[in-house]
Design an enzyme around this catalytic site. Structure first.
Site, PDB file in Angstrom:
ATOM      1  N   ASP A 192       0.861  -1.184   0.000  1.00 39.59           N
ATOM      2  CA  ASP A 192       0.000   0.000   0.000  1.00 39.59           C
ATOM      3  C   ASP A 192       0.894   1.230   0.000  1.00 39.59           C
ATOM      4  O   ASP A 192       1.912   1.251   0.695  1.00 39.59           O
ATOM      5  CB  ASP A 192      -0.897  -0.008   1.240  1.00 39.59           C
ATOM      6  CG  ASP A 192      -2.078   0.945   1.095  1.00 39.59           C
ATOM      7  OD1 ASP A 192      -3.219   0.460   0.978  1.00 39.59           O
ATOM      8  OD2 ASP A 192      -1.851   2.174   1.079  1.00 39.59           O
TER       9      ASP A 192
ATOM     10  N   GLU B 267     -15.176  -9.998  -5.614  1.00 39.42           N
ATOM     11  CA  GLU B 267     -15.447 -10.433  -4.238  1.00 39.42           C
ATOM     12  C   GLU B 267     -16.940 -10.271  -3.966  1.00 39.42           C
ATOM     13  O   GLU B 267     -17.585  -9.383  -4.529  1.00 39.42           O
ATOM     14  CB  GLU B 267     -14.596  -9.635  -3.254  1.00 39.42           C
ATOM     15  CG  GLU B 267     -14.660  -8.122  -3.388  1.00 39.42           C
ATOM     16  CD  GLU B 267     -15.771  -7.489  -2.578  1.00 39.42           C
ATOM     17  OE1 GLU B 267     -16.188  -8.101  -1.594  1.00 39.42           O
ATOM     18  OE2 GLU B 267     -16.212  -6.388  -2.956  1.00 39.42           O
ATOM     19  N   PHE B 268     -17.458 -11.142  -3.102  1.00 39.77           N
ATOM     20  CA  PHE B 268     -18.879 -11.081  -2.747  1.00 39.77           C
ATOM     21  C   PHE B 268     -19.021 -11.006  -1.235  1.00 39.77           C
ATOM     22  O   PHE B 268     -19.858 -11.687  -0.643  1.00 39.77           O
ATOM     23  CB  PHE B 268     -19.613 -12.310  -3.300  1.00 39.77           C
ATOM     24  CG  PHE B 268     -19.553 -12.438  -4.792  1.00 39.77           C
ATOM     25  CD1 PHE B 268     -20.374 -11.673  -5.614  1.00 39.77           C
ATOM     26  CD2 PHE B 268     -18.647 -13.318  -5.398  1.00 39.77           C
ATOM     27  CE1 PHE B 268     -20.304 -11.786  -6.998  1.00 39.77           C
ATOM     28  CE2 PHE B 268     -18.570 -13.431  -6.786  1.00 39.77           C
ATOM     29  CZ  PHE B 268     -19.399 -12.666  -7.591  1.00 39.77           C
TER      30      PHE B 268
ATOM     31  N   LYS C  36     -20.712  -9.797 -10.857  1.00 39.81           N
ATOM     32  CA  LYS C  36     -20.511  -9.052  -9.614  1.00 39.81           C
ATOM     33  C   LYS C  36     -21.539  -7.930  -9.472  1.00 39.81           C
ATOM     34  O   LYS C  36     -22.236  -7.800  -8.467  1.00 39.81           O
ATOM     35  CB  LYS C  36     -19.088  -8.480  -9.595  1.00 39.81           C
ATOM     36  CG  LYS C  36     -18.855  -7.344  -8.659  1.00 39.81           C
ATOM     37  CD  LYS C  36     -18.887  -7.778  -7.211  1.00 39.81           C
ATOM     38  CE  LYS C  36     -18.908  -6.572  -6.275  1.00 39.81           C
ATOM     39  NZ  LYS C  36     -18.866  -6.924  -4.892  1.00 39.81           N
TER      40      LYS C  36
ATOM     41  N   PHE D  55     -32.259 -10.699   2.100  1.00 41.57           N
ATOM     42  CA  PHE D  55     -32.331  -9.382   1.460  1.00 41.57           C
ATOM     43  C   PHE D  55     -33.754  -8.986   1.073  1.00 41.57           C
ATOM     44  O   PHE D  55     -33.984  -8.288   0.092  1.00 41.57           O
ATOM     45  CB  PHE D  55     -31.374  -9.296   0.258  1.00 41.57           C
ATOM     46  CG  PHE D  55     -29.958  -9.100   0.723  1.00 41.57           C
ATOM     47  CD1 PHE D  55     -29.273 -10.150   1.333  1.00 41.57           C
ATOM     48  CD2 PHE D  55     -29.326  -7.878   0.618  1.00 41.57           C
ATOM     49  CE1 PHE D  55     -27.989  -9.966   1.834  1.00 41.57           C
ATOM     50  CE2 PHE D  55     -28.038  -7.693   1.119  1.00 41.57           C
ATOM     51  CZ  PHE D  55     -27.370  -8.737   1.726  1.00 41.57           C
TER      52      PHE D  55
ATOM     53  N   GLY E  66     -36.619  -1.750   5.343  1.00 39.71           N
ATOM     54  CA  GLY E  66     -35.894  -0.909   6.299  1.00 39.71           C
ATOM     55  C   GLY E  66     -35.944   0.538   5.851  1.00 39.71           C
ATOM     56  O   GLY E  66     -36.855   0.930   5.110  1.00 39.71           O
TER      57      GLY E  66
ATOM     58  N   CYS F  20     -21.293   0.184  -1.706  1.00 38.86           N
ATOM     59  CA  CYS F  20     -21.465  -0.615  -2.933  1.00 38.86           C
ATOM     60  C   CYS F  20     -22.817  -0.406  -3.607  1.00 38.86           C
ATOM     61  O   CYS F  20     -22.878   0.094  -4.734  1.00 38.86           O
ATOM     62  CB  CYS F  20     -21.275  -2.089  -2.598  1.00 38.86           C
ATOM     63  SG  CYS F  20     -19.701  -2.397  -1.789  1.00 38.86           S
TER      64      CYS F  20
ATOM     65  N   ARG G  35     -20.857   5.487   4.920  1.00 33.31           N
ATOM     66  CA  ARG G  35     -21.038   5.865   3.522  1.00 33.31           C
ATOM     67  C   ARG G  35     -22.467   5.595   3.040  1.00 33.31           C
ATOM     68  O   ARG G  35     -22.978   4.494   3.175  1.00 33.31           O
ATOM     69  CB  ARG G  35     -20.009   5.146   2.636  1.00 33.31           C
ATOM     70  CG  ARG G  35     -18.630   5.772   2.784  1.00 33.31           C
ATOM     71  CD  ARG G  35     -17.592   5.031   1.998  1.00 33.31           C
ATOM     72  NE  ARG G  35     -17.278   3.745   2.586  1.00 33.31           N
ATOM     73  CZ  ARG G  35     -16.391   2.898   2.086  1.00 33.31           C
ATOM     74  NH1 ARG G  35     -15.761   3.207   0.974  1.00 33.31           N
ATOM     75  NH2 ARG G  35     -16.144   1.749   2.689  1.00 33.31           N
TER      76      ARG G  35
HETATM   77  C1  UGA Z   1     -22.790  -5.696  -0.380  1.00 38.33           C
HETATM   78  C2  UGA Z   1     -23.094  -7.137  -0.862  1.00 38.33           C
HETATM   79  O1  UGA Z   1     -24.044  -7.735   0.021  1.00 38.33           O
HETATM   80  C3  UGA Z   1     -21.821  -7.979  -0.903  1.00 38.33           C
HETATM   81  O2  UGA Z   1     -22.121  -9.266  -1.442  1.00 38.33           O
HETATM   82  C4  UGA Z   1     -20.803  -7.286  -1.818  1.00 38.33           C
HETATM   83  O3  UGA Z   1     -19.588  -8.009  -1.884  1.00 38.33           O
HETATM   84  C5  UGA Z   1     -20.528  -5.898  -1.281  1.00 38.33           C
HETATM   85  O4  UGA Z   1     -21.763  -5.143  -1.237  1.00 38.33           O
HETATM   86  C6  UGA Z   1     -19.549  -5.236  -2.213  1.00 38.33           C
HETATM   87  O5  UGA Z   1     -19.851  -5.067  -3.399  1.00 38.33           O
HETATM   88  O6  UGA Z   1     -18.422  -4.990  -1.794  1.00 38.33           O
HETATM   89  P1  UGA Z   1     -22.373  -4.502   1.985  1.00 38.33           P
HETATM   90  O7  UGA Z   1     -22.479  -3.219   1.234  1.00 38.33           O
HETATM   91  O8  UGA Z   1     -21.261  -4.700   2.919  1.00 38.33           O
HETATM   92  O9  UGA Z   1     -22.328  -5.758   0.967  1.00 38.33           O
HETATM   93  O10 UGA Z   1     -23.690  -4.612   2.868  1.00 38.33           O
HETATM   94  P2  UGA Z   1     -25.016  -5.506   2.883  1.00 38.33           P
HETATM   95  O11 UGA Z   1     -24.992  -6.379   4.063  1.00 38.33           O
HETATM   96  O12 UGA Z   1     -25.267  -6.131   1.588  1.00 38.33           O
HETATM   97  O13 UGA Z   1     -26.114  -4.367   3.152  1.00 38.33           O
HETATM   98  C7  UGA Z   1     -26.326  -3.281   2.253  1.00 38.33           C
HETATM   99  C8  UGA Z   1     -27.477  -2.419   2.717  1.00 38.33           C
HETATM  100  O14 UGA Z   1     -28.731  -3.077   2.529  1.00 38.33           O
HETATM  101  C9  UGA Z   1     -27.436  -2.044   4.206  1.00 38.33           C
HETATM  102  O15 UGA Z   1     -27.805  -0.690   4.364  1.00 38.33           O
HETATM  103  C10 UGA Z   1     -28.461  -2.970   4.828  1.00 38.33           C
HETATM  104  O16 UGA Z   1     -29.015  -2.481   6.026  1.00 38.33           O
HETATM  105  C11 UGA Z   1     -29.499  -3.041   3.720  1.00 38.33           C
HETATM  106  N1  UGA Z   1     -30.361  -4.237   3.767  1.00 38.33           N
HETATM  107  C12 UGA Z   1     -29.827  -5.484   3.612  1.00 38.33           C
HETATM  108  C13 UGA Z   1     -31.722  -4.083   3.922  1.00 38.33           C
HETATM  109  O17 UGA Z   1     -32.254  -2.944   4.059  1.00 38.33           O
HETATM  110  N2  UGA Z   1     -32.528  -5.198   3.927  1.00 38.33           N
HETATM  111  C14 UGA Z   1     -32.030  -6.448   3.770  1.00 38.33           C
HETATM  112  O18 UGA Z   1     -32.824  -7.420   3.773  1.00 38.33           O
HETATM  113  C15 UGA Z   1     -30.640  -6.599   3.619  1.00 38.33           C
END
Ligand code: UGA
Length: 456
Positions: A30, A146-147, A201, A246, A250, A257, A325
């Site tokens: 880095d 990545e996921f 992705k 998902f 909410g 992302c 963010r």
């Molecule tokens: C998301 C994807 O879930 C990952 O698979 C992916 O790798 C990542 O983006 C990325 O591209 O790097 P992340 O942003 O960390 O992951 O968070 P999530 O857990 O997916 O939640 C995203 C948002 O959706 C949050 O604000 C969460 O509260 C909201 N959410 C999630 C809901 O409102 N309802 C749900 O049922 C699930």
């Protein structure tokens, strides 16, 4: 295998720590020398469950090392690029990835096997592969998305549903290397071309975002028709074709992302002259949700929030992270303040950072040191993040310190019966749960003579 990872951010650190855990030798590079020093000392700059332990393990075994000099990549079998892809405004940029990739190609001693893990817009990897091959024809490129979710990233890396490997021209030996790297996970590895891997992705994320938005719109509809949206999504989720994940409504989705990607994908489609009404509707639908939550609060309170004091519980974009963010909780603050409310916020890990972030966009919010502090003298409470501690708040102690009676719970985390017993009304995503009215109703019910039809 000896590998290098460029970028010590979320994606780079999780990738490096997990690959070291899988008994590879991993060098993380880095340009931020101070960050490298911190990491060498075992001080992990990001909050991610399980990551500290893996980094300490890697440091102790010597499998994981941190470097500020790009020459540290020399001698590794492959180099994984995991640098950031968002600019300061939170919009997509490929600049850092491009700079890292061409830097490696120009350095003849660096590996000729390049794996891009930073998220790319479909079509970018083909262009980058051509760019590095123009610099050095021996360069081989794969895209390996990545996921992993924040707050769950280590587990998601080590127990993925699938690994996707998109291959550029003549990259068979690199693809084989990646298969060897991921074989210990024992999960399906899907091979495809670069652009399909990029699209897998992005489409996966945008699909999940659309699924959440669908649930959010259902919440609005159910609140109007009298259905219970939680029963509805549970019932839908039992259908294996749909699935329950998902589908929790909410305050809207946030993070680094989903929001940027739901904006970027329709733009990409338009550049190709392709119309994508469903995908294009996700961002505006998400934007509406916080407005609807505040509308519900005003309806239940029987007044506008203008001039009132509102306690906002939670600021991060979800629980378990300090990431603010594009947080929907910040958006709630924005809507409340936009309607003239004085917002007092508390978050278990990010109160000051959240208040500072809001100040930067001209929204003045007061910082509280506890949830109870945020509630004191509040005309209403809004819950924006599902932190577990908000499930066990002592409403009997909090309610007497409040001026108002309404909690708008956008995360369905509040203990409704405890809040109701304390005389508070909880609006859970549009469904109002008022406290049971005591005495006079009870007396009237007792007074109804046996045999009189109910409701007379
Ligand atoms: C998301 C994807 O879930 C990952 O698979 C992916 O790798 C990542 O983006 C990325 O591209 O790097 P992340 O942003 O960390 O992951 O968070 P999530 O857990 O997916 O939640 C995203 C948002 O959706 C949050 O604000 C969460 O509260 C909201 N959410 C999630 C809901 O409102 N309802 C749900 O049922 C699930």
């Amino acid at each position: 295998m000896l590998i290098s990872v460029i970028g010590a951010g979320y994606v780079g650190l999780v990738t490096a720590a997990c690959l070291a855990h899988l008994e590879n030798d991993v060098r993380v590079v880095d340009i931020d020398a101070a960050r490298v020093e911190r990491l060498r000392a075992g001080d992990v700059p990001i909050r991610e469950p399980g990551l500290d332990a893996l980094i300490h393990e890697g440091l102790a075994t010597g499998r994981l090392t941190f470097h500020a000099e790009p020459t540290a990549t020399h001698g590794s079998s492959l180099v994984i690029v995991a640098v950031g892809t968002l600019d300061r405004a939170g919009e997509w940029t490929v600049d850092l990835v491009e700079r890292a990739a061409s830097g490696i190609a120009h350095d003849a001693l660096a590996p000729r096997h390049l794996v891009i893990r930073s998220t790319l817009m479909p079509g970018t990897a083909v262009r980058l592969a051509a760019l590095v091959r123009d610099i050095d024809a021996r360069m081989r490129v794969c895209f390996n998305p990545e996921f992993t979710r924040e707050a769950n990233a280590v587990k998601d890396f080590l127990e993925p549903d699938r690994v996707v490997v998109g291959a550029g021209p003549d990259a068979d030996s690199l693809v084989a290397e990646l298969h060897r790297l991921y074989a210990p996970l024992g999960k399906p590895i899907m091979d495809t071309d670069l652009t399909s891997a990029e699209t897998i992705k992005l489409a996966s994320n945008v699909f999940l975002a659309a699924k959440i938005s669908f649930a959010n719109e259902l919440a609005r509809l159910c609140a109007a028709t009298g259905a219970d949206v939680h029963a509805v999504v549970d019932g839908m989720g039992l259908d294996a074709r749909i699935g329950r994940a998902f589908l929790s409504p909410g305050p809207g989705f946030g993070g680094s992302c989903f929001p940027s990607q739901v904006r970027a994908l329709p733009d990409l489609a338009l550049r190709y002259g392709v119309v994508t009404p469903i995908i294009a509707a996700v961002a505006p639908s998400n934007h509406e949700q916080a407005i609807w939550i505040v509308d519900g609060l005003e309806q239940a309170s029987g007044r506008s929030v203008a001039g009132t004091r509102v306690g906002l519980l939670g600021l991060t974009f979800k629980a378990g992270t300090d990431d603010l963010r594009e947080s929907p909780a910040l958006r709630l603050a924005e809507v409340l303040a936009g309607r003239g409310a004085q917002v007092v916020a508390f978050d278990p890990v990010a109160t000051q950072a959240g208040v500072d972030q809001l100040a930067r966009i001209g929204i003045a919010v007061e910082a509280a040191s506890t949830a109870a502090d945020a509630a004191r003298d509040a005309d209403a409470i809004v819950v924006g993040t599902e932190w577990p501690e908000f499930a066990t708040l002592d409403w009997a102690a909090i309610a007497p310190t409040m001026r108002g009676r309404v909690i708008a719970d956008a995360r369905r985390i509040v203990d409704r019966s405890a809040a109701n017993e304390a005389g508070l009304t909880v609006v859970t995503l549009g469904i109002e749960h008022a406290p049971r009215r005591p005495s006079s109703d009870d007396a009237a019910r007792v007074a109804i003579p046996v045999g009189t039809p109910a409701g007379v």
